[in-house]
Write an enzyme that holds these catalytic residues in place. Structure first.
Site, PDB file in Angstrom:
ATOM      1  N   CYS A   3      28.954 -36.782  40.610  1.00 24.01           N
ATOM      2  CA  CYS A   3      28.361 -38.078  41.526  1.00 24.01           C
ATOM      3  C   CYS A   3      28.051 -37.296  42.846  1.00 24.01           C
ATOM      4  O   CYS A   3      28.906 -37.059  43.407  1.00 24.01           O
ATOM      5  CB  CYS A   3      29.265 -39.005  41.334  1.00 24.01           C
ATOM      6  SG  CYS A   3      28.948 -40.381  42.551  1.00 24.01           S
ATOM      7  N   CYS A   6      30.293 -39.126  45.284  1.00 21.39           N
ATOM      8  CA  CYS A   6      31.540 -38.372  45.482  1.00 21.39           C
ATOM      9  C   CYS A   6      31.772 -37.112  46.072  1.00 21.39           C
ATOM     10  O   CYS A   6      32.554 -36.978  46.529  1.00 21.39           O
ATOM     11  CB  CYS A   6      32.095 -38.618  44.036  1.00 21.39           C
ATOM     12  SG  CYS A   6      32.657 -40.036  43.199  1.00 21.39           S
ATOM     13  N   ASP A  29      20.759 -42.304  55.586  1.00 21.60           N
ATOM     14  CA  ASP A  29      20.116 -42.042  54.105  1.00 21.60           C
ATOM     15  C   ASP A  29      19.229 -40.937  54.524  1.00 21.60           C
ATOM     16  O   ASP A  29      18.617 -41.080  55.538  1.00 21.60           O
ATOM     17  CB  ASP A  29      19.373 -43.486  53.845  1.00 21.60           C
ATOM     18  CG  ASP A  29      18.808 -43.426  52.323  1.00 21.60           C
ATOM     19  OD1 ASP A  29      18.028 -42.590  52.405  1.00 21.60           O
ATOM     20  OD2 ASP A  29      19.190 -44.206  51.662  1.00 21.60           O
ATOM     21  N   HIS A  45      35.147 -44.294  43.416  1.00 17.99           N
ATOM     22  CA  HIS A  45      33.819 -44.105  42.345  1.00 17.99           C
ATOM     23  C   HIS A  45      34.002 -45.592  41.435  1.00 17.99           C
ATOM     24  O   HIS A  45      34.914 -45.724  40.779  1.00 17.99           O
ATOM     25  CB  HIS A  45      33.926 -42.927  41.561  1.00 17.99           C
ATOM     26  CG  HIS A  45      32.590 -43.046  40.562  1.00 17.99           C
ATOM     27  ND1 HIS A  45      31.381 -42.560  41.128  1.00 17.99           N
ATOM     28  CD2 HIS A  45      32.463 -43.564  39.429  1.00 17.99           C
ATOM     29  CE1 HIS A  45      30.602 -42.732  40.073  1.00 17.99           C
ATOM     30  NE2 HIS A  45      30.974 -43.432  39.208  1.00 17.99           N
ATOM     31  N   ASN A  86      21.722 -52.481  45.343  1.00 18.37           N
ATOM     32  CA  ASN A  86      21.047 -52.314  44.065  1.00 18.37           C
ATOM     33  C   ASN A  86      22.112 -52.303  42.893  1.00 18.37           C
ATOM     34  O   ASN A  86      22.619 -51.286  42.936  1.00 18.37           O
ATOM     35  CB  ASN A  86      19.786 -51.294  44.007  1.00 18.37           C
ATOM     36  CG  ASN A  86      18.838 -51.550  45.178  1.00 18.37           C
ATOM     37  OD1 ASN A  86      18.376 -52.621  45.419  1.00 18.37           O
ATOM     38  ND2 ASN A  86      18.497 -50.472  45.754  1.00 18.37           N
ATOM     39  N   GLY A  92      16.214 -50.586  40.850  1.00 21.49           N
ATOM     40  CA  GLY A  92      16.095 -49.799  41.794  1.00 21.49           C
ATOM     41  C   GLY A  92      17.160 -48.700  42.065  1.00 21.49           C
ATOM     42  O   GLY A  92      17.249 -47.922  42.873  1.00 21.49           O
ATOM     43  N   HIS A  97      26.987 -44.995  41.944  1.00 16.14           N
ATOM     44  CA  HIS A  97      28.050 -45.104  42.921  1.00 16.14           C
ATOM     45  C   HIS A  97      27.731 -46.243  43.884  1.00 16.14           C
ATOM     46  O   HIS A  97      26.692 -46.158  44.559  1.00 16.14           O
ATOM     47  CB  HIS A  97      28.266 -43.796  43.603  1.00 16.14           C
ATOM     48  CG  HIS A  97      29.765 -43.940  44.404  1.00 16.14           C
ATOM     49  ND1 HIS A  97      30.690 -42.856  44.202  1.00 16.14           N
ATOM     50  CD2 HIS A  97      30.052 -44.484  45.371  1.00 16.14           C
ATOM     51  CE1 HIS A  97      31.756 -43.044  45.142  1.00 16.14           C
ATOM     52  NE2 HIS A  97      31.327 -44.226  45.768  1.00 16.14           N
ATOM     53  N   HIS A  99      26.776 -48.924  46.510  1.00 19.03           N
ATOM     54  CA  HIS A  99      26.617 -48.611  47.817  1.00 19.03           C
ATOM     55  C   HIS A  99      25.642 -49.664  48.229  1.00 19.03           C
ATOM     56  O   HIS A  99      25.078 -50.399  47.566  1.00 19.03           O
ATOM     57  CB  HIS A  99      25.899 -47.153  47.994  1.00 19.03           C
ATOM     58  CG  HIS A  99      24.462 -47.113  47.444  1.00 19.03           C
ATOM     59  ND1 HIS A  99      24.499 -46.740  45.787  1.00 19.03           N
ATOM     60  CD2 HIS A  99      23.358 -46.975  47.782  1.00 19.03           C
ATOM     61  CE1 HIS A  99      23.144 -46.776  45.652  1.00 19.03           C
ATOM     62  NE2 HIS A  99      22.460 -46.918  46.653  1.00 19.03           N
ATOM     63  N   HIS A 101      22.947 -50.724  51.471  1.00 16.04           N
ATOM     64  CA  HIS A 101      22.021 -50.103  52.491  1.00 16.04           C
ATOM     65  C   HIS A 101      21.893 -51.071  53.883  1.00 16.04           C
ATOM     66  O   HIS A 101      21.902 -52.194  53.526  1.00 16.04           O
ATOM     67  CB  HIS A 101      20.673 -49.918  51.890  1.00 16.04           C
ATOM     68  CG  HIS A 101      20.313 -49.396  50.676  1.00 16.04           C
ATOM     69  ND1 HIS A 101      19.813 -48.016  50.647  1.00 16.04           N
ATOM     70  CD2 HIS A 101      20.613 -49.563  49.619  1.00 16.04           C
ATOM     71  CE1 HIS A 101      19.796 -47.447  49.377  1.00 16.04           C
ATOM     72  NE2 HIS A 101      20.153 -48.364  48.559  1.00 16.04           N
TER      73      HIS A 101
END
Length: 120
Positions: A3, A6, A29, A45, A86, A92, A97, A99, A101
């Site tokens: 990952c 990770c 990003d 995770h 997402n 998308g 993992h 997250h 944005h």
């Protein structure tokens, strides 16, 4: 585990971190979609929001509160920012993992351009 996030948590892949504590990491990003585009991830995770369990509730709350703090420190609080998670391929999600944005630094196009009643 193979990952990407990770590996960022473990420090084997570098990132431009803006925040880290025992539970989460936040970083820039690598393919920004706005002038400010940060990611907030748990160190634990969890592949998608659909994989969260009841015992992840405190972690999820911590992530959202840290996202608010990180956005404020990035100078986004006054003019606003978008917080996006997402979940799954059709939404998308690329890295499996969970997250969030944090997007801001400019006026973002509305997700629903139809006029809505004012809720304030």
């Amino acid at each position: 585990m193979d990952c990407l996030f990770c590996k960022i948590v473990q420090g084997t892949i570098p990132s431009r971190k803006v925040y880290e504590d025992d539970l989460v990491v936040a970083f820039h990003d690598i393919q920004p979609q706005a002038p400010v585009h940060l990611l907030v991830i748990p160190k634990k995770h969890i592949a998608t929001m659909n994989d969260c369990e009841e015992n992840d509730s405190a972690l999820l709350g911590h992530i959202l509160m840290k996202a608010q703090e990180i956005a404020r420190e990035a100078g986004l609080a006054d003019n606003g920012y978008r917080l996006v998670n997402n979940c799954g391929r059709d939404a998308g999600q690329i890295v499996y993992h969970i997250h969030w944005h944090i997007l801001g630094g400019e006026k973002l196009a509305p997700l629903n351009p139809k006029p809505q009643a004012d809720c304030e």
